[in-house]
Scaffold this active site. Structure first.
Site, PDB file in Angstrom:
ATOM      1  N   ASP A  44       0.851  -1.196   0.000  1.00  0.00           N
ATOM      2  CA  ASP A  44       0.000   0.000   0.000  1.00  0.00           C
ATOM      3  C   ASP A  44       0.885   1.242   0.000  1.00  0.00           C
ATOM      4  O   ASP A  44       1.483   1.590   1.019  1.00  0.00           O
ATOM      5  CB  ASP A  44      -0.932   0.010   1.212  1.00  0.00           C
ATOM      6  CG  ASP A  44      -1.979   1.100   1.121  1.00  0.00           C
ATOM      7  OD1 ASP A  44      -3.081   0.827   0.627  1.00  0.00           O
ATOM      8  OD2 ASP A  44      -1.695   2.232   1.554  1.00  0.00           O
ATOM      9  N   HIS A 101      -4.640   5.759   5.917  1.00  0.00           N
ATOM     10  CA  HIS A 101      -3.666   6.393   5.025  1.00  0.00           C
ATOM     11  C   HIS A 101      -2.240   6.376   5.566  1.00  0.00           C
ATOM     12  O   HIS A 101      -1.396   7.133   5.095  1.00  0.00           O
ATOM     13  CB  HIS A 101      -4.087   7.821   4.666  1.00  0.00           C
ATOM     14  CG  HIS A 101      -5.443   7.893   4.032  1.00  0.00           C
ATOM     15  ND1 HIS A 101      -5.719   7.317   2.813  1.00  0.00           N
ATOM     16  CD2 HIS A 101      -6.605   8.449   4.462  1.00  0.00           C
ATOM     17  CE1 HIS A 101      -6.991   7.523   2.509  1.00  0.00           C
ATOM     18  NE2 HIS A 101      -7.556   8.202   3.495  1.00  0.00           N
ATOM     19  N   ASP A 122      -2.370   1.475  -6.945  1.00  0.00           N
ATOM     20  CA  ASP A 122      -0.948   1.323  -6.594  1.00  0.00           C
ATOM     21  C   ASP A 122      -0.119   0.768  -7.742  1.00  0.00           C
ATOM     22  O   ASP A 122       0.944   1.318  -8.071  1.00  0.00           O
ATOM     23  CB  ASP A 122      -0.801   0.402  -5.371  1.00  0.00           C
ATOM     24  CG  ASP A 122      -1.520   0.939  -4.155  1.00  0.00           C
ATOM     25  OD1 ASP A 122      -0.869   1.532  -3.286  1.00  0.00           O
ATOM     26  OD2 ASP A 122      -2.753   0.768  -4.076  1.00  0.00           O
ATOM     27  N   ASP A 166      -2.198   0.424   6.748  1.00  0.00           N
ATOM     28  CA  ASP A 166      -3.142  -0.078   5.753  1.00  0.00           C
ATOM     29  C   ASP A 166      -2.786  -1.510   5.344  1.00  0.00           C
ATOM     30  O   ASP A 166      -3.671  -2.349   5.157  1.00  0.00           O
ATOM     31  CB  ASP A 166      -3.151   0.828   4.513  1.00  0.00           C
ATOM     32  CG  ASP A 166      -3.918   2.123   4.746  1.00  0.00           C
ATOM     33  OD1 ASP A 166      -4.563   2.252   5.813  1.00  0.00           O
ATOM     34  OD2 ASP A 166      -3.874   3.009   3.874  1.00  0.00           O
ATOM     35  N   GLU A 188       1.924   5.251  -0.131  1.00  0.00           N
ATOM     36  CA  GLU A 188       1.478   6.615   0.116  1.00  0.00           C
ATOM     37  C   GLU A 188       2.304   7.501  -0.817  1.00  0.00           C
ATOM     38  O   GLU A 188       3.476   7.204  -1.089  1.00  0.00           O
ATOM     39  CB  GLU A 188       1.672   7.034   1.571  1.00  0.00           C
ATOM     40  CG  GLU A 188       0.860   6.200   2.555  1.00  0.00           C
ATOM     41  CD  GLU A 188      -0.630   6.181   2.281  1.00  0.00           C
ATOM     42  OE1 GLU A 188      -1.167   7.233   1.829  1.00  0.00           O
ATOM     43  OE2 GLU A 188      -1.270   5.131   2.478  1.00  0.00           O
TER      44      GLU A 188
END
Length: 266
Positions: free
Chosen positions: A79, A236, A178, A241, A81
């Site tokens: 995941d 987030h 992603d 996550d 960011e």
């Protein structure tokens, strides 16, 4: 006669578990149990479980009996960011790169890769980005570039045995962004190749909708709510996550769900 046969089989497992081939233990135990009436089974079953546990078979047998086998040896939960603002900045750049290696048999986390990434096009994080992700400027300043992080991912994959052709693994993400948009888009911008293992994945939202019959509009929050799970950490945060994704996968697997690739081949 069936009692005697069952007891003989139980005795064999009880005395020879250390020498018994591990891959045959579940079948042998099932065969023995089918020969025993319920009253006898209860007593002998606990003996066998304790004996096998003493030889290191307890956890693997419990895992195999609790949910059906998956198609993959490992799930690689990912995941990202990325840099962001309102209105959105372009190009976005990955600033957190976490991966959890999830055992496909036990659905437990075996290893973690987690690095922050130095953005180069927009090196200064916006207040909106920090508020959303919890990532502050000091967490990305001086960190490796995306190219360097991708090289370390490859080293980690090799160390974990994930590049062995006989080992089946697949990435898992919450959505297609992603690996369909973010990583290939940034790699194209920077002139970097995308490794083949990033080109197929499982979208957890699709898997959840197949299993539960409803689409999780709010992603992880809806999936946790639908499965009566507590949300882990803060939304987030890439690593948090990933932990939530892993927890949701484990719960669905225990319910008998078999995970399949959802992405189309590149």
């Amino acid at each position: 006669v069936s009692d005697a046969s069952g007891c003989s089989m139980i005795a064999l497992l009880h005395t020879g578990a250390a020498k018994f081939p591990q891959n045959l233990l579940p079948r042998a135990r099932q065969a023995a149990c089918s020969l025993l009436p319920a009253g006898v089974l209860k007593g002998y079953g606990s003996i066998v479980s304790r004996k096998l546990a003493s030889h290191g078979f307890g956890a693997s047998m419990a895992a195999m009996s609790s949910f059906p086998p998956q198609r993959y040896h490992y799930f690689l939960v990912l995941d990202f960011e990325a840099t962001c603002d309102k209105p959105q900045i372009h190009p976005q750049e990955i600033i957190e790169f976490p991966i959890l290696k999830l055992n496909g048999r036990t659905m437990e986390i075996e290893s973690t890769f987690h690095m922050y990434v130095q953005p180069v096009v927009h090196p200064q994080l916006t207040p909106f980005c920090t508020e959303l992700t919890g990532i502050i400027q000091g967490m990305v300043d001086g960190q490796p570039s995306l190219q360097q992080v991708l090289e370390r991912v490859d080293e980690w994959m090799a160390k974990e045995g994930l590049l062995d052709p006989s080992v089946k693994s697949i990435f898992v993400t919450c959505g297609d962004w992603d690996l369909k948009v973010m990583l290939p888009g940034q790699c194209q911008y920077l002139g970097l190749p995308v490794a083949d293992y990033f080109k197929q994945w499982i979208n957890l939202k699709k898997a959840y909708s197949f299993a539960m019959g409803s689409w999780p509009k709010n992603g992880l929050l809806d999936m946790n709510k639908g499965l009566n799970l507590q949300h882990i950490g803060r939304p987030h945060s890439g690593i948090d996550d990933c932990k939530n994704i892993a927890n949701i996968m484990k719960t669905l697997a225990h319910r008998g769900f078999i995970f399949k690739q959802t992405s189309k081949p590149f």
